[in-house]
Design a protein around this motif. Structure first.
Motif, PDB file in Angstrom:
ATOM      1  N   LYS A  44       0.830  -1.197   0.000  1.00  0.00           N
ATOM      2  CA  LYS A  44       0.000   0.000   0.000  1.00  0.00           C
ATOM      3  C   LYS A  44       0.865   1.247   0.000  1.00  0.00           C
ATOM      4  O   LYS A  44       1.852   1.305   0.732  1.00  0.00           O
ATOM      5  N   VAL A  45       0.478   2.227  -0.842  1.00  0.00           N
ATOM      6  CA  VAL A  45       1.133   3.541  -0.834  1.00  0.00           C
ATOM      7  C   VAL A  45       0.041   4.607  -0.709  1.00  0.00           C
ATOM      8  O   VAL A  45      -1.104   4.365  -1.093  1.00  0.00           O
ATOM      9  N   PRO A  46       0.377   5.795  -0.168  1.00  0.00           N
ATOM     10  CA  PRO A  46      -0.689   6.779   0.096  1.00  0.00           C
ATOM     11  C   PRO A  46      -1.051   7.655  -1.106  1.00  0.00           C
ATOM     12  O   PRO A  46      -1.787   8.634  -0.964  1.00  0.00           O
ATOM     13  N   THR A  47      -0.578   7.303  -2.295  1.00  0.00           N
ATOM     14  CA  THR A  47      -0.651   8.164  -3.491  1.00  0.00           C
ATOM     15  C   THR A  47      -2.033   8.768  -3.774  1.00  0.00           C
ATOM     16  O   THR A  47      -2.147   9.930  -4.115  1.00  0.00           O
ATOM     17  N   LEU A  48      -3.091   7.994  -3.661  1.00  0.00           N
ATOM     18  CA  LEU A  48      -4.426   8.509  -4.021  1.00  0.00           C
ATOM     19  C   LEU A  48      -5.345   8.637  -2.804  1.00  0.00           C
ATOM     20  O   LEU A  48      -6.572   8.548  -2.937  1.00  0.00           O
ATOM     21  N   ARG A  49      -4.734   8.902  -1.648  1.00  0.00           N
ATOM     22  CA  ARG A  49      -5.548   9.075  -0.438  1.00  0.00           C
ATOM     23  C   ARG A  49      -6.510  10.247  -0.638  1.00  0.00           C
ATOM     24  O   ARG A  49      -6.106  11.300  -1.147  1.00  0.00           O
ATOM     25  N   GLY A  50      -7.780  10.044  -0.312  1.00  0.00           N
ATOM     26  CA  GLY A  50      -8.765  11.124  -0.465  1.00  0.00           C
ATOM     27  C   GLY A  50      -9.481  11.102  -1.812  1.00  0.00           C
ATOM     28  O   GLY A  50     -10.432  11.856  -2.022  1.00  0.00           O
ATOM     29  N   LYS A  51      -9.037  10.264  -2.741  1.00  0.00           N
ATOM     30  CA  LYS A  51      -9.719  10.169  -4.052  1.00  0.00           C
ATOM     31  C   LYS A  51     -10.778   9.061  -3.997  1.00  0.00           C
ATOM     32  O   LYS A  51     -10.584   8.043  -3.316  1.00  0.00           O
ATOM     33  N   THR A  52     -11.865   9.264  -4.737  1.00  0.00           N
ATOM     34  CA  THR A  52     -12.950   8.268  -4.761  1.00  0.00           C
ATOM     35  C   THR A  52     -13.151   7.750  -6.185  1.00  0.00           C
ATOM     36  O   THR A  52     -13.297   8.535  -7.128  1.00  0.00           O
ATOM     37  N   ILE A  53     -13.145   6.439  -6.288  1.00  0.00           N
ATOM     38  CA  ILE A  53     -13.289   5.776  -7.596  1.00  0.00           C
ATOM     39  C   ILE A  53     -14.530   4.883  -7.546  1.00  0.00           C
ATOM     40  O   ILE A  53     -14.762   4.206  -6.541  1.00  0.00           O
ATOM     41  N   VAL A  54     -15.312   4.889  -8.643  1.00  0.00           N
ATOM     42  CA  VAL A  54     -16.467   3.980  -8.708  1.00  0.00           C
ATOM     43  C   VAL A  54     -16.225   2.938  -9.789  1.00  0.00           C
ATOM     44  O   VAL A  54     -15.867   3.266 -10.918  1.00  0.00           O
ATOM     45  N   ASN A  55     -16.396   1.689  -9.438  1.00  0.00           N
ATOM     46  CA  ASN A  55     -16.386   0.559 -10.367  1.00  0.00           C
ATOM     47  C   ASN A  55     -17.818   0.301 -10.781  1.00  0.00           C
ATOM     48  O   ASN A  55     -18.627  -0.153  -9.972  1.00  0.00           O
ATOM     49  N   LEU A  56     -18.154   0.621 -12.025  1.00  0.00           N
ATOM     50  CA  LEU A  56     -19.545   0.526 -12.480  1.00  0.00           C
ATOM     51  C   LEU A  56     -19.633  -0.596 -13.503  1.00  0.00           C
ATOM     52  O   LEU A  56     -19.306  -0.398 -14.666  1.00  0.00           O
ATOM     53  N   PHE A  57     -20.043  -1.784 -13.067  1.00  0.00           N
ATOM     54  CA  PHE A  57     -20.034  -2.945 -13.979  1.00  0.00           C
ATOM     55  C   PHE A  57     -21.458  -3.387 -14.298  1.00  0.00           C
ATOM     56  O   PHE A  57     -22.190  -3.826 -13.411  1.00  0.00           O
ATOM     57  N   PHE A  58     -21.801  -3.263 -15.579  1.00  0.00           N
ATOM     58  CA  PHE A  58     -23.125  -3.686 -16.047  1.00  0.00           C
ATOM     59  C   PHE A  58     -23.065  -5.083 -16.673  1.00  0.00           C
ATOM     60  O   PHE A  58     -24.054  -5.552 -17.213  1.00  0.00           O
ATOM     61  N   GLU A  59     -21.873  -5.678 -16.676  1.00  0.00           N
ATOM     62  CA  GLU A  59     -21.654  -7.031 -17.224  1.00  0.00           C
ATOM     63  C   GLU A  59     -20.805  -7.793 -16.217  1.00  0.00           C
ATOM     64  O   GLU A  59     -20.019  -7.177 -15.499  1.00  0.00           O
ATOM     65  N   PRO A  60     -20.890  -9.130 -16.203  1.00  0.00           N
ATOM     66  CA  PRO A  60     -20.065  -9.886 -15.253  1.00  0.00           C
ATOM     67  C   PRO A  60     -18.563  -9.700 -15.503  1.00  0.00           C
ATOM     68  O   PRO A  60     -18.147  -9.439 -16.631  1.00  0.00           O
ATOM     69  N   SER A  61     -17.792  -9.817 -14.442  1.00  0.00           N
ATOM     70  CA  SER A  61     -16.334  -9.712 -14.541  1.00  0.00           C
ATOM     71  C   SER A  61     -15.715 -10.313 -13.280  1.00  0.00           C
ATOM     72  O   SER A  61     -16.243 -10.118 -12.184  1.00  0.00           O
ATOM     73  N   THR A  62     -14.626 -11.022 -13.452  1.00  0.00           N
ATOM     74  CA  THR A  62     -13.831 -11.453 -12.295  1.00  0.00           C
ATOM     75  C   THR A  62     -12.540 -10.647 -12.274  1.00  0.00           C
ATOM     76  O   THR A  62     -12.262  -9.896 -11.328  1.00  0.00           O
TER      77      THR A  62
END
Ligand code: CP
Length: 306
Positions: free
Chosen positions: A38-56
């Motif tokens: 783990k590194v603190p590079t993107l601390r405070g950023k919010t990312i959304v994973n929006l999957f409308f199809e299956p994925s592993t």
């Protein structure tokens, strides 16, 4: 250079962009090999994973990448959302963005929809696969895997084999492989070969390329996108296109086998090859593609949001 940029396809990536992503992936691969990953590079950023199809692979890989960079990641699945009540994708995205999200990763079954979404919203979008159109992060992780194996791209002979008509991976990879100076041969039966690939260097049998190729890149048979029967029978497909152990033994020293996953065992690759050990088993680098995928996606998130 990639700051605030969306990644919708491989065509729009310049050689400089690609080099920047691959060289940064080296640093992030090192992070993934540490005890504390783990590194603190993107601390405070919010990312959304929006999957409308299956994925592993892709969904987990983006989640691990975001978490190793200390970003907050929300996994959004359409099945448990207001999409089921009729809300449109654009309205769903606007709702997400009202919560001050910094980046969205999207997978969707409609070809071209990610480019459309990118025009509507004002945060970077990463295409995690749209229909039969593009899967740019798969192509980038494949490129990174090839560089780790061969240390170069120029002049490498790559044969891409299988279902081209339904494959977003084929469209992304052919573009990127050619851009990097690799010699690409398309191996596919005519019924699985769309117009845009048919004018390239085409063969119809795996035996035509198995001995000379540095990279045998096997595509997944995309049964979920086949609304009609594209090939007479599995037996026929096995005869001309599948990678079996007889063909595996014909491959030249140093050559490798790649596949984006998930593999249809017994169709494009036999069980025997998938479970091979020793020198021949070492040619199969499907799990390394997955490992490198996390490093490449960390590099992308860092270069866009860092
Ligand atoms: N290669 C790939 O996109 O796999 P998933 O469908 O599991 O994400």
């Amino acid at each position: 250079m990639l700051r605030r940029k969306s990644i919708t396809d491989t065509e729009s990536l310049s050689l400089e962009d690609i080099e920047l992503i691959l060289s940064n992936a080296d640093s992030f691969l090192e992070v993934s090999r540490r005890d504390v990953k783990k590194v603190p590079t993107l601390r405070g950023k919010t990312i959304v994973n929006l999957f409308f199809e299956p994925s592993t692979r892709t969904r987990t890989s983006f989640e691990i990448a975001a978490k190793r960079l200390s970003a907050d990641l929300i996994n959004f699945s359409s099945s448990g959302s207001s999409i089921k009540k009729g809300e449109s994708i654009i309205d769903t995205l606007k709702t997400m963005l009202s919560m001050k999200v910094d980046l969205v990763v999207i997978r969707h079954s409609d070809s071209g929809v990610i480019k459309l979404i990118d025009r509507f919203i004002n945060v970077p979008v990463i295409n995690a696969g749209d229909g039969k159109h593009q899967h740019p992060t798969q192509a980038l992780l494949d490129l990174y895997t090839i560089r780790k194996k061969f240390g170069k791209f120029e002049g490498l002979k790559v044969a891409i084999i299988g279902d081209f008509i339904n494959s977003r991976v084929a469209r992304s990879n052919v573009n990127l492989f050619e851009k990097m100076g690799m010699e690409v041969t398309i191996v596919s039966p005519t019924m699985l070969l769309p117009e845009d690939f048919s004018k390239m260097n085409v063969r119809h049998r795996i035996d035509d390329v198995i001995e000379e190729s540095d990279i045998i890149y096997i595509l997944r048979m995309q049964f979920e996108r086949q609304n009609r029967r594209f090939y007479p029978s599995i037996m026929e497909y096995n005869r001309f296109l599948s990678l079996d152990s007889r063909r595996l033994r014909k491959m030249k020293p140093g050559s490798i086998i790649m596949h984006p996953g998930p593999v249809n065992r017994g169709i494009e690759i036999t069980d025997e090859v998938m479970d091979a050990t020793g020198n021949f088993g070492g040619k199969i680098i499907i799990n390394e593609q997955v490992t490198y995928g996390v490093a490449v996606r960390m590099a992308l998130l860092y270069l866009i949001l860092g």
